[in-house]
Design a protein around this motif. Sequence first.
Motif, PDB file in Angstrom:
ATOM      1  N   ARG A  26       0.836  -1.205   0.000  1.00 63.49           N
ATOM      2  CA  ARG A  26       0.000   0.000   0.000  1.00 63.49           C
ATOM      3  C   ARG A  26       0.869   1.252   0.000  1.00 63.49           C
ATOM      4  O   ARG A  26       0.585   2.228  -0.701  1.00 63.49           O
ATOM      5  N   LEU A  27       1.934   1.231   0.792  1.00 66.66           N
ATOM      6  CA  LEU A  27       2.857   2.364   0.826  1.00 66.66           C
ATOM      7  C   LEU A  27       3.550   2.539  -0.526  1.00 66.66           C
ATOM      8  O   LEU A  27       3.704   3.653  -1.030  1.00 66.66           O
ATOM      9  N   ARG A  28       3.960   1.420  -1.118  1.00 71.58           N
ATOM     10  CA  ARG A  28       4.648   1.482  -2.401  1.00 71.58           C
ATOM     11  C   ARG A  28       3.757   2.099  -3.477  1.00 71.58           C
ATOM     12  O   ARG A  28       4.231   2.867  -4.328  1.00 71.58           O
ATOM     13  N   LYS A  29       2.462   1.781  -3.457  1.00 72.24           N
ATOM     14  CA  LYS A  29       1.546   2.312  -4.458  1.00 72.24           C
ATOM     15  C   LYS A  29       1.407   3.829  -4.352  1.00 72.24           C
ATOM     16  O   LYS A  29       1.070   4.497  -5.336  1.00 72.24           O
ATOM     17  N   VAL A  30       1.658   4.372  -3.159  1.00 71.18           N
ATOM     18  CA  VAL A  30       1.607   5.820  -2.975  1.00 71.18           C
ATOM     19  C   VAL A  30       2.961   6.453  -3.289  1.00 71.18           C
ATOM     20  O   VAL A  30       3.039   7.501  -3.947  1.00 71.18           O
ATOM     21  N   VAL A  31       4.027   5.808  -2.841  1.00 73.62           N
ATOM     22  CA  VAL A  31       5.365   6.401  -2.941  1.00 73.62           C
ATOM     23  C   VAL A  31       5.980   6.259  -4.329  1.00 73.62           C
ATOM     24  O   VAL A  31       6.550   7.220  -4.880  1.00 73.62           O
ATOM     25  N   GLU A  32       5.859   5.067  -4.936  1.00 75.03           N
ATOM     26  CA  GLU A  32       6.574   4.817  -6.192  1.00 75.03           C
ATOM     27  C   GLU A  32       6.180   5.757  -7.332  1.00 75.03           C
ATOM     28  O   GLU A  32       7.065   6.261  -8.046  1.00 75.03           O
ATOM     29  N   PRO A  33       4.896   6.049  -7.541  1.00 78.51           N
ATOM     30  CA  PRO A  33       4.560   6.939  -8.655  1.00 78.51           C
ATOM     31  C   PRO A  33       5.203   8.327  -8.558  1.00 78.51           C
ATOM     32  O   PRO A  33       5.641   8.875  -9.566  1.00 78.51           O
ATOM     33  N   VAL A  34       5.271   8.884  -7.354  1.00 76.82           N
ATOM     34  CA  VAL A  34       5.843  10.231  -7.240  1.00 76.82           C
ATOM     35  C   VAL A  34       7.363  10.187  -7.357  1.00 76.82           C
ATOM     36  O   VAL A  34       7.986  11.139  -7.846  1.00 76.82           O
ATOM     37  N   VAL A  35       7.974   9.086  -6.924  1.00 74.56           N
ATOM     38  CA  VAL A  35       9.425   8.933  -7.080  1.00 74.56           C
ATOM     39  C   VAL A  35       9.772   8.818  -8.565  1.00 74.56           C
ATOM     40  O   VAL A  35      10.704   9.472  -9.053  1.00 74.56           O
ATOM     41  N   VAL A  36       9.020   8.007  -9.289  1.00 78.48           N
ATOM     42  CA  VAL A  36       9.251   7.837 -10.728  1.00 78.48           C
ATOM     43  C   VAL A  36       8.996   9.139 -11.475  1.00 78.48           C
ATOM     44  O   VAL A  36       9.749   9.519 -12.382  1.00 78.48           O
ATOM     45  N   ALA A  37       7.939   9.857 -11.089  1.00 82.36           N
ATOM     46  CA  ALA A  37       7.623  11.133 -11.745  1.00 82.36           C
ATOM     47  C   ALA A  37       8.729  12.157 -11.539  1.00 82.36           C
ATOM     48  O   ALA A  37       8.944  13.031 -12.383  1.00 82.36           O
ATOM     49  N   ALA A  38       9.456  12.034 -10.422  1.00 87.19           N
ATOM     50  CA  ALA A  38      10.563  12.949 -10.141  1.00 87.19           C
ATOM     51  C   ALA A  38      11.836  12.542 -10.882  1.00 87.19           C
ATOM     52  O   ALA A  38      12.837  13.260 -10.830  1.00 87.19           O
TER      53      ALA A  38
END
Length: 201
Positions: A26-38
């Motif tokens: 659940r945490l990964r689904k929130v964190v990974e998209p913004v990390v990749v977008a950066a």
Amino acid sequence: MAQQRDRRAGGSRDAGVRDAGAHRERLRKVVEPVVVAAGYDLEDLDVSRVGRRHLLRVAVDSDKGVDLDAVAEVSRVVSAALDEAEASGDELIAGEYELEVGSRGVDRPLTEPRHWRRNRTRLVLVDVAGVPVTGRVTAVTDSGVTLDVEGTARTFAFEDLGPGRVQVEMKRLAELPEDNDEDLPEDEDFDDDDEEGEDEA
């Protein structure tokens, strides 16, 4: 290198009994998209209990490396994403927590093609069909890696390789300029140069 930010989240501490694997996902689904977008890759995400609070550690990497500016940028976008998730009613971390962002570190195993690509020219140790092979990474393609093994170029498919390990070379360390700690290879994912953030209500 790493940066710490102390944060607080609301909610019951009883939520800590959730299944650890499902919680990480659940945490990964929130964190990974913004990390990749950066512009970075999310290499690892871990949550642990430290005293009365939780510690969320996020390891990132990129083709251009991870410097202090990158750590600060990722820390900002991850913190904002967690705040937004909490505001929408999705309690990801119960109680107080601390966010710590750092680089992947050279001690982590090479398991993805991008890991091998980012370690070109380095000496690595890897199991090939159960046989340990030490060689220098000279080329990386979508299908495999070429190692210089005692002067002979040998190409291996990724599916035949176990996790690779970067080897510390004393010669390379001796070639580094003196009194310049920034140029030293990072043997730890998270070093001691952490910056303490301010508590937020």
